[in-house]
Enzyme design. Structure first.
Site, short mmCIF file in Angstrom:
data_model
loop_
_atom_site.label_atom_id
_atom_site.label_comp_id
_atom_site.label_asym_id
_atom_site.label_seq_id
_atom_site.Cartn_x
_atom_site.Cartn_y
_atom_site.Cartn_z
CB CYS A 296 46.35 25.43 36.53
SG CYS A 296 46.66 25.75 38.26
CD GLU A 475 46.57 34.06 42.87
OE1 GLU A 475 46.48 32.84 42.68
OE2 GLU A 475 45.58 34.83 42.89
P1 NAD Z 1 36.58 29.31 33.41
O1 NAD Z 1 37.54 30.30 32.86
O2 NAD Z 1 35.54 28.77 32.52
O3 NAD Z 1 35.79 29.95 34.66
C1 NAD Z 1 36.47 30.49 35.77
C2 NAD Z 1 35.57 31.51 36.43
O4 NAD Z 1 35.41 32.62 35.55
C3 NAD Z 1 34.17 31.00 36.75
O5 NAD Z 1 33.77 31.55 38.00
C4 NAD Z 1 33.34 31.58 35.62
O6 NAD Z 1 32.00 31.77 35.94
C5 NAD Z 1 34.04 32.92 35.40
N1 NAD Z 1 33.84 33.50 34.07
C6 NAD Z 1 33.62 32.86 32.90
N2 NAD Z 1 33.48 33.76 31.90
C7 NAD Z 1 33.64 35.00 32.46
C8 NAD Z 1 33.63 36.33 31.95
N3 NAD Z 1 33.43 36.59 30.67
N4 NAD Z 1 33.85 37.34 32.81
C9 NAD Z 1 34.08 37.11 34.11
N5 NAD Z 1 34.09 35.88 34.66
C10 NAD Z 1 33.88 34.83 33.85
O7 NAD Z 1 37.47 28.17 34.07
P2 NAD Z 1 36.99 26.82 34.78
O8 NAD Z 1 36.55 25.86 33.74
O9 NAD Z 1 36.06 27.15 35.89
O10 NAD Z 1 38.37 26.32 35.43
C11 NAD Z 1 39.31 25.56 34.75
C12 NAD Z 1 40.45 26.45 34.24
O11 NAD Z 1 41.04 27.14 35.34
C13 NAD Z 1 41.56 25.65 33.61
O12 NAD Z 1 41.94 26.19 32.37
C14 NAD Z 1 42.71 25.77 34.61
O13 NAD Z 1 43.98 25.68 34.05
C15 NAD Z 1 42.47 27.10 35.22
N6 NAD Z 1 43.10 27.16 36.55
C16 NAD Z 1 44.26 27.86 36.72
C17 NAD Z 1 44.90 27.89 37.96
C18 NAD Z 1 46.20 28.66 38.18
O14 NAD Z 1 46.53 28.92 39.33
N7 NAD Z 1 46.94 29.00 37.15
C19 NAD Z 1 44.34 27.21 39.03
C20 NAD Z 1 43.15 26.50 38.83
C21 NAD Z 1 42.54 26.49 37.58
#
Ligand code: NAD
Length: 496
Positions: A296, A475
């Site tokens: 991210c 965080e």
């Molecule tokens: P995602 O949003 O698809 O999934 C993240 C988590 O949320 C997973 O465990 C998933 O199962 C869960 N999830 C999905 N839909 C949900 C719902 N409706 N209710 C509750 N939980 C739900 O993201 P991803 O593809 O796993 O990760 C990539 C994304 O994460 C990128 O956009 C990245 O920028 C972001 N990210 C942000 C940071 C930060 O610190 N800002 C760090 C790492 C990743």
């Protein structure tokens, strides 16, 4: 505490041990259905993780709820000592956790996975030492009336993590939540759950039963059941912008606090007086090319002063060509694979849009692996896009792959405006020898984490969090624990 279960000792043992189970109330509880977890480097099925239903997710919440009051009654410093002991236990099993992480994420063991476990253990230990900082204040309201504030835990915290750095992200959530006296239901990423399970189960050996619980499943079923449950007092989420927005709405409907760490499109501004060697190394580390750009915080928009562009690109190209792309488990590998075919296709689509743009150039670096055992469609070369207009999707949107946009600049005010030109605000960096430019630019950049002459990743005690649509809350710091995992109560005592 987890007394009876023996911890797994090899990666294949881990995949068998955590086959279709959740970790609830210090026990491995079978779920009714499962989903396959793949090794992205080879396409091999590593194992089956739980695909938890709403009912199975509720069991974990009930376990956390019944453990919470007793956990909160343990003196804060003592809670912290147990959390620190858990962190030391994680550190002692670091190699096994890293081996599992490399297999399920496709991230290189040497450049990424070992470091991730170390940082995750360090973050948990950092919070373990902060128990005695859960202080309130006394208020000079009236000399005969004692007025004070206390910090209380919130209750049961729902912690949801993605796949890209699951261990560091879980540490940032469960460390402060537990030390503050909350209990936790952690939802692992269905793409990469096993290292999360292993780290959590290692920690559970040092915690009372039910204080930490882990469920796995899809976002639509397990994640949604977790966030909408009436016994959840707080949601802390890291993941995509779209899911973050949906979760924020769920939190609003229940009026509970929500912390969000979402996407980014972080600018890196290389000024005319920058140390070029440092800036080139910083572009590679900041762009997280050794994590295939799946970060991210990735410095995915690199603004280079026009006078430096040719030499910057020449040096960047040479350094990127030296990165070894290959098997994540090979100690010689710098760069592993993209997490899955869907994500790889999304990244390729972005690059194709750049290729179709008049005036744009697409440069790819390094050599793709030739080993037939490795999945060719999940390997991508570090890629630099140039000559794109500022409003191009590759400039405005998070690609979450090894693709950076490099653009030139001459006017300082203009480059600051361009750097601030997306709806994100996670991170930024400026490369200069001038203190006045450093002071001016850091105050004007619209990002929660701004660095000068470095592009480091998350470290304990250094507050981290985004502005705008990159998220809400902080965080990694003491303030993060106090502000996001406790509530303040005002008490007024009058014995007159
Ligand atoms: P995602 O949003 O698809 O999934 C993240 C988590 O949320 C997973 O465990 C998933 O199962 C869960 N999830 C999905 N839909 C949900 C719902 N409706 N209710 C509750 N939980 C739900 O993201 P991803 O593809 O796993 O990760 C990539 C994304 O994460 C990128 O956009 C990245 O920028 C972001 N990210 C942000 C940071 C930060 O610190 N800002 C760090 C790492 C990743």
């Amino acid at each position: 505490m987890f007394a009876s279960n023996l911890l797994p000792t090899t990666p294949s043992d881990v995949f068998t041990t955590y086959r279709q189970v959740n970790l609830i109330n210090a026990a491995r509880i079978a779920a009714h259905t499962s989903l396959d977890v793949l090794n992205p480097a080879t396409g091999e099925v590593l194992g089956q993780a739980a695909a938890s239903s709403a009912e199975e997710t509720s069991e974990a919440i009930a376990s956390a709820k019944s453990a919470q009051v007793a956990w909160a009654q343990i003196p804060a410093r003592e809670r912290g000592k147990r959390v620190s002991a858990a962190a030391r236990a994680v550190a002692s099993k670091a190699e096994l956790i890293a081996q599992v992480l490399a297999r399920e994420t496709g991230k290189a063991i040497r450049t990424e996975c070992r470091g991730e476990v170390d940082v995750a253990a360090d973050i948990v230990d950092f919070y373990g030492n902060l128990g005695s900082e859960l202080k309130g204040q006394t208020v000079p309201y009236d000399p005969r009336i004692l007025t004070l504030t206390t910090r209380e835990p919130l209750g049961v915290v729902a912690a949801i993590v993605p796949w890209n750095v699951p261990l560091v992200l879980m540490a940032l959530k469960i460390g402060p939540a537990l030390v503050a006296g909350n209990t936790v239901v952690l939802k692992s990423s269905e793409e990469a759950p096993f290292a999360t399970y292993l780290m959590a189960e290692i920690m559970m050996q040092h915690l009372p039963a039910g204080v930490l619980n882990v469920v796995n499943g899809t976002g639509a079923e397990c994640g949604n059941a977790l966030t909408t449950h009436p016994d959840i007092a707080k949601i802390t989420f890291t993941g995509s912008e779209a899911v973050g927005e949906a979760i924020y709405k769920v939190g609003a409907s229940r009026i509970i606090p929500v912390s969000l760490e979402l996407g980014g499109k972080s600018p890196m501004i290389v000024c005319e007086d920058a140390d070029l060697d440092k800036a080139v190394a910083g572009a590679i580390s900041g762009m997280r090319f050794t994590r295939q750009g799946q970060s991210c915080t990735a410095s995915s928009r690199i603004y280079v002063h026009d006078s430096l562009m040719d030499v910057f690109m020449a040096r960047l190209g040479t350094a990127l060509d030296e990165l070894v792309i290959g098997d994540p488990l090979d100690e010689a590998t710098d760069v592993g694979t993209i997490i899955n075919a869907r994500q790889a296709a999304t990244i390729r689509d972005f690059v194709a849009q750049a290729e179709a743009t008049p005036g744009a150039t697409v440069k790819r670096y390094g050599k793709l692996p030739e080993d037939a055992a490795l999945s060719p469609e999940l390997y991508l070369q570090p890629t630099i896009l140039m000559g794109l207009p500022d409003d191009h999707p590759c400039v405005m949107q998070e690609i979450f792959g090894p693709v950076a946009v490099v653009q030139g600049w001459t006017d300082y005010d203009d480059v600051i405006a361009r750097a601030n030109g997306t709806h994100y605000g996670l991170a930024a960096s400026v490369w200069t020898k001038s203190l006045s430019i450093a002071l001016d630019s850091t105050s004007r950049l619209n990002a929660g984490f701004v660095q000068v002459n470095q592009n480091l990743t998350i470290r304990p005690n250094v507050s981290y969090g985004g502005f705008g649509r990159s998220g809400l809350g902080k965080e990694a710091s003491l303030e993060a624990m106090l502000e996001h995992f406790t509530r303040s109560k005002t008490i007024v005592m009058n014995f007159d």
